[in-house]
Write a protein that holds these residues in place. Sequence first.
Motif, PDB file in Angstrom:
ATOM      1  N   ARG A  39     100.672  66.745 -78.208  1.00  0.00           N
ATOM      2  CA  ARG A  39     100.995  65.977 -77.003  1.00  0.00           C
ATOM      3  C   ARG A  39      99.931  64.938 -76.712  1.00  0.00           C
ATOM      4  O   ARG A  39     100.207  63.877 -76.173  1.00  0.00           O
ATOM      5  N   CYS A  40      98.666  65.282 -77.033  1.00  0.00           N
ATOM      6  CA  CYS A  40      97.548  64.385 -76.746  1.00  0.00           C
ATOM      7  C   CYS A  40      96.484  64.543 -77.831  1.00  0.00           C
ATOM      8  O   CYS A  40      96.064  65.660 -78.133  1.00  0.00           O
ATOM      9  N   ASN A  87     101.500  54.604 -74.872  1.00  0.00           N
ATOM     10  CA  ASN A  87     100.713  55.846 -74.885  1.00  0.00           C
ATOM     11  C   ASN A  87      99.417  55.762 -75.680  1.00  0.00           C
ATOM     12  O   ASN A  87      98.960  56.761 -76.234  1.00  0.00           O
ATOM     13  N   VAL A  88      98.821  54.571 -75.734  1.00  0.00           N
ATOM     14  CA  VAL A  88      97.514  54.406 -76.374  1.00  0.00           C
ATOM     15  C   VAL A  88      96.537  53.901 -75.317  1.00  0.00           C
ATOM     16  O   VAL A  88      96.801  52.906 -74.643  1.00  0.00           O
ATOM     17  N   HIS A  89      95.422  54.622 -75.164  1.00  0.00           N
ATOM     18  CA  HIS A  89      94.402  54.262 -74.190  1.00  0.00           C
ATOM     19  C   HIS A  89      93.087  54.041 -74.921  1.00  0.00           C
ATOM     20  O   HIS A  89      92.611  54.941 -75.612  1.00  0.00           O
ATOM     21  N   GLU A  96      80.939  61.996 -74.172  1.00  0.00           N
ATOM     22  CA  GLU A  96      80.535  63.045 -73.233  1.00  0.00           C
ATOM     23  C   GLU A  96      81.311  62.949 -71.914  1.00  0.00           C
ATOM     24  O   GLU A  96      81.403  63.925 -71.173  1.00  0.00           O
ATOM     25  N   ASN A  97      81.886  61.784 -71.627  1.00  0.00           N
ATOM     26  CA  ASN A  97      82.617  61.576 -70.373  1.00  0.00           C
ATOM     27  C   ASN A  97      84.128  61.727 -70.523  1.00  0.00           C
ATOM     28  O   ASN A  97      84.876  61.394 -69.610  1.00  0.00           O
ATOM     29  N   THR A  98      84.573  62.236 -71.647  1.00  0.00           N
ATOM     30  CA  THR A  98      86.012  62.356 -71.911  1.00  0.00           C
ATOM     31  C   THR A  98      86.762  63.120 -70.824  1.00  0.00           C
ATOM     32  O   THR A  98      87.852  62.697 -70.431  1.00  0.00           O
ATOM     33  N   PRO A  99      86.228  64.241 -70.299  1.00  0.00           N
ATOM     34  CA  PRO A  99      86.975  64.919 -69.218  1.00  0.00           C
ATOM     35  C   PRO A  99      87.285  63.985 -68.048  1.00  0.00           C
ATOM     36  O   PRO A  99      88.390  64.010 -67.508  1.00  0.00           O
ATOM     37  N   ASP A 106      95.167  60.814 -65.735  1.00  0.00           N
ATOM     38  CA  ASP A 106      96.143  61.879 -65.476  1.00  0.00           C
ATOM     39  C   ASP A 106      96.829  62.328 -66.771  1.00  0.00           C
ATOM     40  O   ASP A 106      98.053  62.415 -66.848  1.00  0.00           O
ATOM     41  N   LEU A 107      96.012  62.607 -67.778  1.00  0.00           N
ATOM     42  CA  LEU A 107      96.525  63.008 -69.091  1.00  0.00           C
ATOM     43  C   LEU A 107      96.342  64.508 -69.306  1.00  0.00           C
ATOM     44  O   LEU A 107      95.455  65.121 -68.723  1.00  0.00           O
ATOM     45  N   PRO A 108      97.185  65.086 -70.163  1.00  0.00           N
ATOM     46  CA  PRO A 108      97.056  66.521 -70.446  1.00  0.00           C
ATOM     47  C   PRO A 108      95.814  66.818 -71.286  1.00  0.00           C
ATOM     48  O   PRO A 108      95.215  65.916 -71.881  1.00  0.00           O
TER      49      PRO A 108
END
Length: 191
Positions: A39-40, A87-89, A96-99, A106-108
Amino acid sequence: MPSFVEEFFRNPAMVGSLVPSSPELTEKVMEAIDFTQARCIVEYGPGTGVFTDALMKRRRAETVLVLVETNESFSQLLQERYQGQPNVHIIQGSAENTPDYLQRLDLPQPDYVVCGLPFSSLPLRLGWRILEHTQHVLEPTGKLILFQYTLLNTRLFERFFQPVHQEHVLLNLPPAYVLVYTPRPIENQPA
């Protein structure tokens, strides 16, 4: 267009290699991904997009692809190449800042993180944070797929992840290792 060689000499700690990855290495990395279920997918350090091109060809249209690149020249190149793709960001910033990036968009939780960051030349504290944050953000059954030119950091990787598979790809310059991991349960981390 920025070249790998120019960017390597400008910042070898972040680029990690003089030449892009080989088709053989790309294929071994892709083998670890179930594109029918993903999904991601997050890619750390996509550079000029060698792995990104393979991910784009194989992913389903609804699969979200998040590219996290610190290098400004490479980020601009990726923006130009994938602009308008659904769906490409593309994010210019640190892995390190991915979360934070995923939450902001607002991604899964990602099913897969593909990573070629050169952990041997990253500051230890930064490498630690990237791995710890990846462990927290990745689906519990997800996979971290690393390609590295040395096995020096496996103890660091295994602090946060359990090994699933390892392969040495000789048909790459330099030869590389593909390391596939799944997140350790947070409460079961070694001290």
